[in-house]
Design an enzyme around this catalytic site. Structure first.
Site, PDB file in Angstrom:
ATOM      1  N   GLN A  85       0.831  -1.192   0.000  1.00  0.00           N
ATOM      2  CA  GLN A  85       0.000   0.000   0.000  1.00  0.00           C
ATOM      3  C   GLN A  85       0.876   1.256   0.000  1.00  0.00           C
ATOM      4  O   GLN A  85       1.905   1.320   0.658  1.00  0.00           O
ATOM      5  CB  GLN A  85      -0.912   0.003   1.235  1.00  0.00           C
ATOM      6  CG  GLN A  85      -1.902  -1.148   1.285  1.00  0.00           C
ATOM      7  CD  GLN A  85      -3.021  -1.022   0.268  1.00  0.00           C
ATOM      8  OE1 GLN A  85      -3.124  -0.009  -0.436  1.00  0.00           O
ATOM      9  NE2 GLN A  85      -3.862  -2.024   0.173  1.00  0.00           N
ATOM     10  N   GLU A 135      -1.597 -15.946  -3.836  1.00  0.00           N
ATOM     11  CA  GLU A 135      -0.943 -14.874  -4.582  1.00  0.00           C
ATOM     12  C   GLU A 135      -0.227 -15.478  -5.779  1.00  0.00           C
ATOM     13  O   GLU A 135       0.394 -16.533  -5.670  1.00  0.00           O
ATOM     14  CB  GLU A 135       0.053 -14.136  -3.676  1.00  0.00           C
ATOM     15  CG  GLU A 135       0.975 -13.174  -4.368  1.00  0.00           C
ATOM     16  CD  GLU A 135       0.238 -12.068  -5.100  1.00  0.00           C
ATOM     17  OE1 GLU A 135       0.586 -11.821  -6.280  1.00  0.00           O
ATOM     18  OE2 GLU A 135      -0.685 -11.462  -4.513  1.00  0.00           O
ATOM     19  N   ASN A 180      -8.412  -8.200  -2.203  1.00  0.00           N
ATOM     20  CA  ASN A 180      -7.744  -6.904  -2.373  1.00  0.00           C
ATOM     21  C   ASN A 180      -7.232  -6.842  -3.806  1.00  0.00           C
ATOM     22  O   ASN A 180      -6.028  -6.889  -4.064  1.00  0.00           O
ATOM     23  CB  ASN A 180      -6.599  -6.774  -1.372  1.00  0.00           C
ATOM     24  CG  ASN A 180      -5.902  -5.429  -1.467  1.00  0.00           C
ATOM     25  OD1 ASN A 180      -6.498  -4.443  -1.871  1.00  0.00           O
ATOM     26  ND2 ASN A 180      -4.630  -5.399  -1.100  1.00  0.00           N
ATOM     27  N   CYS A 207      -9.285  -0.062  -4.284  1.00  0.00           N
ATOM     28  CA  CYS A 207      -8.672   1.241  -4.580  1.00  0.00           C
ATOM     29  C   CYS A 207      -9.384   1.921  -5.738  1.00  0.00           C
ATOM     30  O   CYS A 207      -8.895   2.940  -6.244  1.00  0.00           O
ATOM     31  CB  CYS A 207      -7.182   1.082  -4.887  1.00  0.00           C
ATOM     32  SG  CYS A 207      -6.842   0.065  -6.348  1.00  0.00           S
TER      33      CYS A 207
END
Length: 255
Positions: A85, A135, A180, A207
């Protein structure tokens, strides 16, 4: 350049070729003497003349290959090409909020999709709770596992796997799914799977409010129970939104 909460630095040179590599290596001792807080130095090779920030080739010039990011008792190991981030102080607030909401739910099983270096997964780890992080970057998964080991957690408590978040088979529906995604959002496949699943709660960190709205429209079985806006990008129009979704009706059995 990236600065950790401890004041250490990661410096990356993005070059068109390796022609200047010898000069960077030659002056590296001077740089580290002038800036003792430099922990990681790399050269990234981006040979294409187009709007791409970095290339696929990363040359690490220091013994240390990751920058420790210590947030509220959790150390995340940031590699040169790992996502983190943008605003560290706001990132800490984001993880604290996620932990608080998760602790209220008290899930026994959590799956963190797009887990990166383990930000959400490691903050949500708790006694009696099994957390799985997914991931696509093997380097990020390795860094996340290092963060887990730093906390003294076992792979049975928190495990990280290399996989595509949009198609990974999570097995039996977990009590909580954390997502995310990048600015493009979840996309039809992952949003559709969540809509058809029996997952009772989803924690969505976004975001991009536009793709968040699109994804929520594709998951009408979930109701936003809580949401928090975090000013991750001060003095810009961009922001981070953390939303807790609760399933309000049974899963659909057809696409």
């Amino acid at each position: 350049m990236t600065e950790s909460p401890d004041g250490e630095l990661m410096v990356r040179w993005v070059l068109r070729s390796t022609a200047a590599l010898a000069r960077v290596e030659k002056h590296l001792p001077w740089l580290r003497a002038a800036l003792p807080q430099v922990r990681v130095v790399t050269v990234n090779v981006q040979p294409e003349h187009r709007a791409v920030l970095e290339g696929d080739r990363e040359l690490v010039l220091t013994e240390e290959q990751t920058l420790p990011m210590r947030l509220d008792g959790v150390t995340l190991h940031l590699g040169p090409r790992s996502f983190f981030q943008t605003n560290t102080a706001v990132a800490a607030a984001l993880y604290r909020q996620a932990r608080a909401w998760a602790d209220e739910l008290a899930p026994r099983t959590v799956v963190d999709l797009y887990c990166g270096v383990g930000g959400f997964a490691l903050h949500l780890a708790a006694p009696g709770r099994r957390v799985t992080g997914v991931e696509i970057s093997a380097a990020a998964v390795e860094a996340a596992a290092r963060g887990r080991d730093d906390l003294g957690l076992s792979p049975e408590q928190v495990r990280f796997v290399v996989g595509d978040a949009t198609s990974y088979d999570v097995g039996p529906p977990p009590d909580l799914v954390v997502v995310n995604p990048p600015r493009r959002g979840l996309g039809a496949d992952l949003a559709g799977w969540l809509e058809r699943s029996e997952v009772p709660h989803v924690l969505y960190s976004s975001c991009n409010p536009a793709t968040l709205a699109r994804d929520l429209a594709a998951m009408p079985s979930y109701r936003p129970a809580r949401a928090r806006v975090l000013d991750m990008f001060p003095q810009t129009s961009h922001l981070e939104v953390l939303t807790l979704l609760t399933r309000t009706r049974p899963a659909r059995t057809s696409p």
